[in-house]
Design a protein around this motif. Structure first.
Motif, PDB file in Angstrom:
ATOM      1  N   SER A  63       0.853  -1.186   0.000  1.00  0.00           N
ATOM      2  CA  SER A  63       0.000   0.000   0.000  1.00  0.00           C
ATOM      3  C   SER A  63       0.892   1.240   0.000  1.00  0.00           C
ATOM      4  N   GLN A  64       0.277   2.373  -0.260  1.00  0.00           N
ATOM      5  CA  GLN A  64       1.046   3.623  -0.233  1.00  0.00           C
ATOM      6  C   GLN A  64       1.628   3.862   1.158  1.00  0.00           C
ATOM      7  N   GLN A  65       0.918   3.460   2.192  1.00  0.00           N
ATOM      8  CA  GLN A  65       1.420   3.618   3.558  1.00  0.00           C
ATOM      9  C   GLN A  65       2.643   2.728   3.792  1.00  0.00           C
ATOM     10  N   VAL A  66       2.598   1.486   3.298  1.00  0.00           N
ATOM     11  CA  VAL A  66       3.753   0.594   3.430  1.00  0.00           C
ATOM     12  C   VAL A  66       4.942   1.175   2.677  1.00  0.00           C
ATOM     13  N   GLN A  67       4.698   1.683   1.474  1.00  0.00           N
ATOM     14  CA  GLN A  67       5.785   2.279   0.688  1.00  0.00           C
ATOM     15  C   GLN A  67       6.425   3.446   1.436  1.00  0.00           C
ATOM     16  N   LYS A  68       5.584   4.286   2.034  1.00  0.00           N
ATOM     17  CA  LYS A  68       6.084   5.442   2.787  1.00  0.00           C
ATOM     18  C   LYS A  68       6.948   4.983   3.970  1.00  0.00           C
ATOM     19  N   LYS A  69       6.443   4.004   4.727  1.00  0.00           N
ATOM     20  CA  LYS A  69       7.186   3.499   5.889  1.00  0.00           C
ATOM     21  C   LYS A  69       8.484   2.805   5.450  1.00  0.00           C
ATOM     22  N   LEU A  70       8.442   2.087   4.332  1.00  0.00           N
ATOM     23  CA  LEU A  70       9.648   1.429   3.827  1.00  0.00           C
ATOM     24  C   LEU A  70      10.689   2.465   3.416  1.00  0.00           C
ATOM     25  N   LYS A  71      10.263   3.521   2.766  1.00  0.00           N
ATOM     26  CA  LYS A  71      11.185   4.589   2.373  1.00  0.00           C
ATOM     27  C   LYS A  71      11.828   5.219   3.605  1.00  0.00           C
ATOM     28  N   ILE A 107      -6.664   5.988 -10.490  1.00  0.00           N
ATOM     29  CA  ILE A 107      -6.999   6.141 -11.913  1.00  0.00           C
ATOM     30  C   ILE A 107      -7.485   7.545 -12.243  1.00  0.00           C
ATOM     31  N   ASP A 108      -8.368   8.091 -11.453  1.00  0.00           N
ATOM     32  CA  ASP A 108      -8.900   9.427 -11.731  1.00  0.00           C
ATOM     33  C   ASP A 108      -8.153  10.523 -10.972  1.00  0.00           C
ATOM     34  N   ASN A 109      -7.060  10.164 -10.373  1.00  0.00           N
ATOM     35  CA  ASN A 109      -6.296  11.104  -9.564  1.00  0.00           C
ATOM     36  C   ASN A 109      -5.332  11.900 -10.441  1.00  0.00           C
ATOM     37  N   PRO A 110      -5.413  13.220 -10.413  1.00  0.00           N
ATOM     38  CA  PRO A 110      -4.468  14.014 -11.211  1.00  0.00           C
ATOM     39  C   PRO A 110      -3.018  13.867 -10.717  1.00  0.00           C
ATOM     40  N   ASN A 111      -2.840  13.310  -9.514  1.00  0.00           N
ATOM     41  CA  ASN A 111      -1.495  13.093  -8.972  1.00  0.00           C
ATOM     42  C   ASN A 111      -1.018  11.654  -9.171  1.00  0.00           C
ATOM     43  N   MET A 112      -1.635  10.925 -10.102  1.00  0.00           N
ATOM     44  CA  MET A 112      -1.288   9.514 -10.313  1.00  0.00           C
ATOM     45  C   MET A 112       0.201   9.351 -10.620  1.00  0.00           C
ATOM     46  N   ARG A 113       0.746  10.235 -11.427  1.00  0.00           N
ATOM     47  CA  ARG A 113       2.167  10.147 -11.766  1.00  0.00           C
ATOM     48  C   ARG A 113       3.025  10.214 -10.497  1.00  0.00           C
ATOM     49  N   GLU A 114       2.674  11.101  -9.587  1.00  0.00           N
ATOM     50  CA  GLU A 114       3.428  11.237  -8.345  1.00  0.00           C
ATOM     51  C   GLU A 114       3.330   9.973  -7.498  1.00  0.00           C
ATOM     52  N   ASP A 115       2.158   9.351  -7.476  1.00  0.00           N
ATOM     53  CA  ASP A 115       1.983   8.104  -6.728  1.00  0.00           C
ATOM     54  C   ASP A 115       2.863   6.997  -7.294  1.00  0.00           C
ATOM     55  N   VAL A 116       2.894   6.895  -8.621  1.00  0.00           N
ATOM     56  CA  VAL A 116       3.736   5.883  -9.267  1.00  0.00           C
ATOM     57  C   VAL A 116       5.207   6.191  -9.026  1.00  0.00           C
TER      58      VAL A 116
END
Length: 187
Positions: A27-35, A73-82
């Motif tokens: 999840s995005q939370q796991v990615q954040k904690k891993l970073k 998918i509909d998020n204008p910040n999708m690129r940032e998430d990826v």
């Protein structure tokens, strides 16, 4: 409640554990904690080697959190998430300390891409590794399309990405995707 990402250290070795049951999704939370963990370990002069695993034995990491897909998918910040995922995996790949990952079960999608960022990959015998995203109509988004061909060659990487079929740990060792297969590491 346990931490999504934690680590303990002894004798210069940090053991990082991702614990996001039941499927250990990235999840995005796991990615954040891993970073955050990777950044802290990189700066810690007492740490000379980083090992990552999970507490389970059936699923290492089943991929990204598909519950987050509709919002992406509909998020204008999708690129940032990826790109956040790329940042996490890039920081692991670029660590100045040796990194070892122990695959202790299904290693799919983002789990496979995570494994590709490590220096040494060890898989338990029952592990299956793959990039099944094509079956959902998407492609690997965490750098797997670049890292996988460097390890296993273009033809095998394309086969894995185009079919979505996982490989067994013994096949993974044969093609150079993992360095070693062991019966278990938890004993």
């Amino acid at each position: 409640m346990t931490a999504l990402v934690s680590y303990k250290s002894a004798d210069g070795i940090a053991i990082v554990i991702i614990d996001n049951p039941p499927m250990n999704v990235l999840s995005q939370q796991v990615q954040k904690k891993l970073k955050e963990t990777v950044t802290a370990l990189e700066k810690d002069d007492d740490i000379v080697c980083v090992v990552l695993t999970t507490p389970g034995d059936k699923v290492f990491i089943a991929g990204a959190d598909i519950k987050e897909f509709p919002n992406m998918i509909d998020n204008p910040n999708m690129r940032e998430d990826v790109m956040a995922m790329h940042d996490v995996l890039g920081s692991l790949e670029d660590m100045t300390k040796p990194t070892i990952i122990v695959l202790d079960g299904l290693t799919l999608g983002g789990g496979c891409e995570l494994a590709l960022a490590f220096d040494i990959r060890i898989a338990e015998e029952h592990t299956q590794i793959g990039l099944p995203e094509v079956n959902l109509g998407i492609f690997p988004g965490g750098g797997g399309t670049q890292r996988l061909p460097r390890l296993v060659g273009s033809a095998k990487a394309k086969e894995m990405m185009f079919t979505g079929e996982p490989v067994s740990s013994s096949e993974a060792e044969k093609i150079g995707l993992v360095n070693k297969v062991v019966s278990t590491v938890k004993d």
